[in-house]
Design an enzyme around this catalytic site. Structure first.
Site, PDB file in Angstrom:
ATOM      1  N   ASP A 112       0.835  -1.203   0.000  1.00 26.39           N
ATOM      2  CA  ASP A 112       0.000   0.000   0.000  1.00 26.39           C
ATOM      3  C   ASP A 112       0.869   1.252   0.000  1.00 26.39           C
ATOM      4  O   ASP A 112       0.602   2.220  -0.725  1.00 26.39           O
ATOM      5  CB  ASP A 112      -0.907  -0.024   1.233  1.00 26.39           C
TER       6      ASP A 112
ATOM      7  N   GLU B 269      -1.966  -5.186  -3.814  1.00 23.81           N
ATOM      8  CA  GLU B 269      -0.971  -4.459  -3.028  1.00 23.81           C
ATOM      9  C   GLU B 269       0.080  -5.408  -2.459  1.00 23.81           C
ATOM     10  O   GLU B 269       1.269  -5.063  -2.384  1.00 23.81           O
ATOM     11  CB  GLU B 269      -1.665  -3.680  -1.913  1.00 23.81           C
TER      12      GLU B 269
END
Length: 231
Positions: free
Chosen positions: A54, A126
């Site tokens: 992320d 992610e």
């Protein structure tokens, strides 16, 4: 790792356009918490990878936007950033790469359609970014993100959604409460006041902003909260 599993990962590497030196990291990035015993979730599932991925994604996309839009102000860049790194966009990338077909799920999650769940797909995208970063370094992860997110940046159409809307979507997408805005200061003459607003999520301060109206101050606070989240 058996031969069939190795073939699946090799095919995935082709779609990712990246060859892993150690596929153990890729395998972990594809492993949902439902597929591992409870006491091993932190180390054997993709949760830690998703956390790191992320941040890598946000940095690369922020740099990409900074370069692509040299005249835009911070607020507009933040809105573009959050449209590109939000869960829905990550899930779209995962779908394009067919990550749902290879994610490792527990029996219950498989039966409930976990391979198609937006939340799982977004997290896996992610986590894969983190796996590439850990295996090949920042440049490899950056190349992967640019290949898959730059076309989406170029295809953004329509007006940018305002920061309050994006912050609300971000909070709801993570099961958090709605953002709450409070005026903490009002200064200046009555005909030209300046408002300072703090936005909180689940009782914790998330951002602060000021403006010539309450609406502008709330938008500024939401933009700062989004920027803090991306950082």
């Amino acid at each position: 790792m058996n031969t069939h599993q190795a073939q699946i990962l090799e095919a995935l590497e082709g779609r990712l356009q990246y060859r892993f030196k150690d596929r153990a990291g890729l395998l972990r990035a594809l492993t949902h918490r439902s597929a591992v015993p409870g006491d091993q979730v932190a180390h054997e599932s993709y949760q830690r990878h998703e956390f790191l991925g992320d941040r890598v994604l946000a940095l690369v996309v922020a740099e990409m936007l900074f370069t692509a839009y040299p005249r835009e102000e911070e607020g507009d860049l933040a809105r573009r950033l959050n449209q590109l790194v939000r869960r829905e966009t990550c899930a779209e990338v995962a779908t394009d790469l067919d990550l749902g077909a290879v994610v490792r799920l527990g029996a219950g999650e498989r039966q409930s359609g976990g391979r198609r769940k937006e939340a799982i797909l977004g997290d896996v995208a992610e986590a894969v970014i983190a796996a590439i970063y850990l295996d090949g370094g920042f440049d490899a992860a950056r190349d992967f993100v640019l290949r898959n997110w730059k076309p989406r940046m170029e295809n953004l159409t329509g007006p940018l959604r305002d920061s309050k809307t994006l912050l609300q979507e971000w909070a709801q997408g993570r099961g958090q409460g709605l953002p709450a805005y409070s005026i903490v200061d009002r200064s200046g003459p009555d005909h030209a006041p300046t408002f300072r607003v703090v936005v909180t999520i689940d009782g914790e301060a998330a951002g602060e902003g000021q403006g010539k109206s309450k609406r502008d101050a709330e938008q500024a606070a939401a933009a700062e909260a989004l920027a803090n989240r991306a950082g």
